[in-house]
Write a protein that holds these residues in place. Structure first.
Motif, mmCIF file in Angstrom:
data_model
loop_
_atom_site.group_PDB
_atom_site.id
_atom_site.type_symbol
_atom_site.label_atom_id
_atom_site.label_comp_id
_atom_site.label_asym_id
_atom_site.label_seq_id
_atom_site.Cartn_x
_atom_site.Cartn_y
_atom_site.Cartn_z
ATOM 1 N N VAL A 23 0.840 -1.207 0.000
ATOM 2 C CA VAL A 23 0.000 0.000 0.000
ATOM 3 C C VAL A 23 0.872 1.253 0.000
ATOM 4 C CG1 VAL A 23 -1.590 1.372 1.405
ATOM 5 C CG2 VAL A 23 -2.032 -1.070 1.039
ATOM 6 N N ASN A 24 1.898 1.268 0.812
ATOM 7 C CA ASN A 24 2.783 2.428 0.867
ATOM 8 C C ASN A 24 3.467 2.687 -0.472
ATOM 9 O OD1 ASN A 24 2.786 3.820 3.407
ATOM 10 N ND2 ASN A 24 3.609 1.974 4.349
ATOM 11 N N THR A 25 3.850 1.623 -1.164
ATOM 12 C CA THR A 25 4.495 1.807 -2.466
ATOM 13 C C THR A 25 3.486 2.294 -3.506
ATOM 14 O OG1 THR A 25 5.986 -0.014 -1.893
ATOM 15 C CG2 THR A 25 6.004 0.722 -4.170
ATOM 16 N N VAL A 26 2.252 1.810 -3.412
ATOM 17 C CA VAL A 26 1.188 2.310 -4.292
ATOM 18 C C VAL A 26 1.005 3.807 -4.086
ATOM 19 C CG1 VAL A 26 -1.305 2.316 -4.667
ATOM 20 C CG2 VAL A 26 -0.062 0.144 -4.596
ATOM 21 N N LEU A 27 1.009 4.240 -2.819
ATOM 22 C CA LEU A 27 0.798 5.655 -2.517
ATOM 23 C C LEU A 27 1.897 6.534 -3.112
ATOM 24 C CD1 LEU A 27 -0.393 5.449 1.210
ATOM 25 C CD2 LEU A 27 -1.801 5.663 -0.848
ATOM 26 N N ASP A 28 3.064 5.947 -3.345
ATOM 27 C CA ASP A 28 4.166 6.708 -3.946
ATOM 28 C C ASP A 28 3.876 7.103 -5.391
ATOM 29 O OD1 ASP A 28 5.685 6.527 -1.639
ATOM 30 O OD2 ASP A 28 6.786 4.748 -2.308
ATOM 31 N N VAL A 29 3.012 6.329 -6.062
ATOM 32 C CA VAL A 29 2.866 6.526 -7.512
ATOM 33 C C VAL A 29 1.424 6.716 -7.997
ATOM 34 C CG1 VAL A 29 4.962 5.204 -7.991
ATOM 35 C CG2 VAL A 29 2.753 4.020 -7.926
ATOM 36 N N CYS A 30 0.430 6.433 -7.166
ATOM 37 C CA CYS A 30 -0.953 6.365 -7.652
ATOM 38 C C CYS A 30 -1.532 7.728 -8.027
ATOM 39 C CB CYS A 30 -1.849 5.705 -6.610
ATOM 40 S SG CYS A 30 -2.093 6.660 -5.097
ATOM 41 N N GLU A 31 -2.538 7.675 -8.885
ATOM 42 C CA GLU A 31 -3.272 8.881 -9.248
ATOM 43 C C GLU A 31 -4.224 9.271 -8.116
ATOM 44 O OE1 GLU A 31 -5.242 7.984 -12.881
ATOM 45 O OE2 GLU A 31 -3.389 7.814 -14.051
ATOM 46 N N LYS A 32 -4.613 10.528 -8.066
ATOM 47 C CA LYS A 32 -5.575 10.983 -7.068
ATOM 48 C C LYS A 32 -6.911 10.291 -7.298
ATOM 49 C CE LYS A 32 -7.759 15.158 -5.162
ATOM 50 N NZ LYS A 32 -7.397 14.883 -3.775
ATOM 51 N N GLY A 33 -7.501 9.787 -6.233
ATOM 52 C CA GLY A 33 -8.769 9.076 -6.326
ATOM 53 C C GLY A 33 -8.619 7.601 -6.675
ATOM 54 N N ALA A 34 -7.398 7.073 -6.595
ATOM 55 C CA ALA A 34 -7.154 5.671 -6.963
ATOM 56 C C ALA A 34 -7.891 4.721 -6.025
ATOM 57 C CB ALA A 34 -5.662 5.376 -6.929
ATOM 58 N N VAL A 35 -8.278 3.575 -6.581
ATOM 59 C CA VAL A 35 -8.955 2.531 -5.813
ATOM 60 C C VAL A 35 -7.945 1.431 -5.505
ATOM 61 C CG1 VAL A 35 -10.818 0.836 -5.795
ATOM 62 C CG2 VAL A 35 -11.147 3.045 -6.936
ATOM 63 N N LEU A 36 -7.766 1.121 -4.214
ATOM 64 C CA LEU A 36 -6.864 0.065 -3.770
ATOM 65 C C LEU A 36 -7.701 -1.139 -3.349
ATOM 66 C CD1 LEU A 36 -5.149 2.690 -3.628
ATOM 67 C CD2 LEU A 36 -3.989 1.701 -1.643
ATOM 68 N N ILE A 37 -7.646 -2.196 -4.141
ATOM 69 C CA ILE A 37 -8.426 -3.408 -3.869
ATOM 70 C C ILE A 37 -7.513 -4.420 -3.192
ATOM 71 C CG2 ILE A 37 -9.840 -5.232 -4.863
ATOM 72 C CD1 ILE A 37 -10.149 -3.342 -7.356
ATOM 73 N N ILE A 38 -7.807 -4.733 -1.944
ATOM 74 C CA ILE A 38 -7.022 -5.727 -1.207
ATOM 75 C C ILE A 38 -7.667 -7.095 -1.427
ATOM 76 C CG2 ILE A 38 -6.024 -6.375 1.012
ATOM 77 C CD1 ILE A 38 -5.238 -3.558 0.154
ATOM 78 N N GLU A 39 -6.977 -7.987 -2.141
ATOM 79 C CA GLU A 39 -7.476 -9.354 -2.307
ATOM 80 C C GLU A 39 -6.885 -10.288 -1.264
ATOM 81 O OE1 GLU A 39 -7.751 -11.664 -5.711
ATOM 82 O OE2 GLU A 39 -8.855 -10.220 -6.926
ATOM 83 N N SER A 40 -5.744 -9.956 -0.722
ATOM 84 C CA SER A 40 -5.110 -10.809 0.288
ATOM 85 C C SER A 40 -6.082 -11.077 1.428
ATOM 86 C CB SER A 40 -3.863 -10.117 0.848
ATOM 87 O OG SER A 40 -2.973 -9.751 -0.187
ATOM 88 N N THR A 41 -6.091 -12.322 1.914
ATOM 89 C CA THR A 41 -6.957 -12.660 3.053
ATOM 90 C C THR A 41 -6.422 -11.995 4.308
ATOM 91 O OG1 THR A 41 -7.508 -14.796 2.076
ATOM 92 C CG2 THR A 41 -7.915 -14.527 4.431
ATOM 93 N N ILE A 42 -7.284 -11.283 5.012
ATOM 94 C CA ILE A 42 -6.887 -10.564 6.216
ATOM 95 C C ILE A 42 -7.905 -10.817 7.324
ATOM 96 C CG2 ILE A 42 -5.496 -8.760 5.154
ATOM 97 C CD1 ILE A 42 -7.919 -7.051 4.838
ATOM 98 N N SER A 43 -7.475 -10.674 8.559
ATOM 99 C CA SER A 43 -8.380 -10.904 9.687
ATOM 100 C C SER A 43 -9.351 -9.736 9.821
ATOM 101 C CB SER A 43 -7.582 -11.070 10.975
ATOM 102 O OG SER A 43 -6.859 -9.894 11.270
#
Length: 406
Positions: A98-118
């Protein structure tokens, strides 16, 4: 353009499905060797139908790189292990992505987490990481949780025909992500909130783990009192509301053997049944070890090098060894018996353990006791070749006399 982060057992098939559907996709992974292999048209694991899907996706223009891309849509599929001491989820890989995405993403980007999380992981780990960077959630970036629901060996079919769950803060963003997944998913796509999506995925795998544990505990009971667990299950399952699973040598893979621990770690005082199920399933390799000892004593075999373990993959007809019961068994053997046990698996092309054979005939020539840990079609089709061995069949695939069972 969609940037899929993580090109393992989940990320790669997802990226290929999207690309085949005509969506511009770039797959990103930090493993340079993996990226190079994919860029050269070589798959990194075997899966039915994956080769054809790979070729279609390449023809549609999918690309692979170690660099995160500047775009407005990301799918994150990195690992989510648990901390051994606490059993709580370790979100460091997701947070890093997520932090690396924030370095490069466009404003308003959608971050879809597919990894299984608690349940609550996005609230506890992901949102604070984003806010720490000065981003405003719901404006600068949008969070979505869309947990995968596929199993190695049947990935392509399940990506298309399994129901999906999408958890989102904003229903408009949820509908946008639903449209994206609808490009290849032909089943129902359920929209809900993020926390419910987190919990639903963990619950699915925990349910399966508990049911497997019942079958495994039943196998131990029947072994203790000389009863046929398979016949008992067969008869009990004739009841219209009973569906007992088959016992086995343990639970592997990176879902059923991992996800229940997330609940145990987060709710230690409320998960007695789940904890017991986990302990029962984790104990099965030791149970198999005990059965091997029984056979050795009965036949006065003292040389452990005469034992052959068939199957390194955690399930049939795949090359996935994550959390493999065989690897757990080999560790226990090293601790309690001695070195020298032989191993063979037709799906594992690289040597990953000591005394691993790459030829089935050579393997059989060296052993007296055959322990079947994985029910590959290969062994089912070659049972005539092993009839002269002492067989411990942990998967109940041998129908001839004299075979030892769990």
């Amino acid at each position: 353009m969609v940037n899929v982060i993580g090109l393992g057992y989940i990320g790669l098939p997802t990226a290929l499905m999207l690309a085949r559907s005509g969506i511009e996709v770039i797959g990103t992974d930090i493993n340079q060797e993996l990226v190079d292999s994919l860029s050269q048209g070589k798959l990194t694991f075997e899966e039915e139908g994956l080769e054809e899907l790979f070729k279609e996706a390449i023809n549609k223009g999918i690309k692979f790189t170690t660099e995160y891309q500047k775009t407005d849509t990301y799918i994150i599929t990195v690992p989510t292990p648990f901390v051994n001491s606490s059993k709580k989820i370790d979100c460091k890989y997701v947070v890093s992505a997520v932090n690396t995405v924030l370095d490069v993403c466009e404003k308003g980007a959608v971050l879809i987490i597919e990894s299984t999380i608690s349940p609550g992981s996005i609230d506890k780990h992901i949102r604070p990481a984003i806010e720490k960077r000065g981003f405003t959630l719901g404006e600068d970036v949008h969070l979505v949780h869309a947990p995968e629901r596929i199993i190695p060996g049947n990935m392509i079919y399940e990506l298309e025909y399994n129901s999906r769950t999408i958890g989102a803060d904003d229903s408009v963003i949820g509908e946008k992500v639903k449209e994206l997944y609808s490009s290849f998913c032909k089943s129902e796509i359920v929209l809900t909130d993020i926390r419910t999506a987190e919990m639903s995925k963990v619950v699915e795998n925990t349910y399966r783990d508990v049911n497997i544990a019942f079958a495994n505990e039943l196998a131990k009971i029947c072994r203790a009192d000389n009863m046929d667990v398979y016949e008992i299950i067969r008869i009990a399952n004739k009841h219209p509301r009973v569906n007992i699973l088959q016992p086995g040598p343990g639970v592997g893979g990176h879902c059923i053997s991992v996800d229940p621990w997330f609940l145990v770690g987060d709710y230690p005082d409320l998960t007695n049944l789940i904890l017991t199920a986990r302990k029962t399933n984790d104990s099965m390799p030791t149970h198999v070890l005990g059965r091997i000892r029984d056979i050795m004593r009965e036949h006065k075999i003292n040389d452990i090098s005469k034992i052959g373990i068939y199957g390194l993959a955690y399930k049939e007809n795949v090359d996935d060894t994550r959390e493999s019961p065989t690897l757990q068994l080999l560790k226990r053997m090293d601790e309690h018996l001695a070195f020298g046990v032989k191993v063979y698996d037709p799906f594992i092309k690289k040597r990953i353990v000591d005394h691993q054979f790459m030829n089935f005939g050579d393997f059989l020539n060296e052993i007296e006791i055959l322990v079947i840990m994985t029910a590959h079609d290969h062994i089912k089709n070659n049972l005539e070749l092993v009839k002269d061995k002492l067989i411990l069949d942990t998967k109940n695939i041998c129908n001839f006399d004299g075979v030892y069972k769990l």
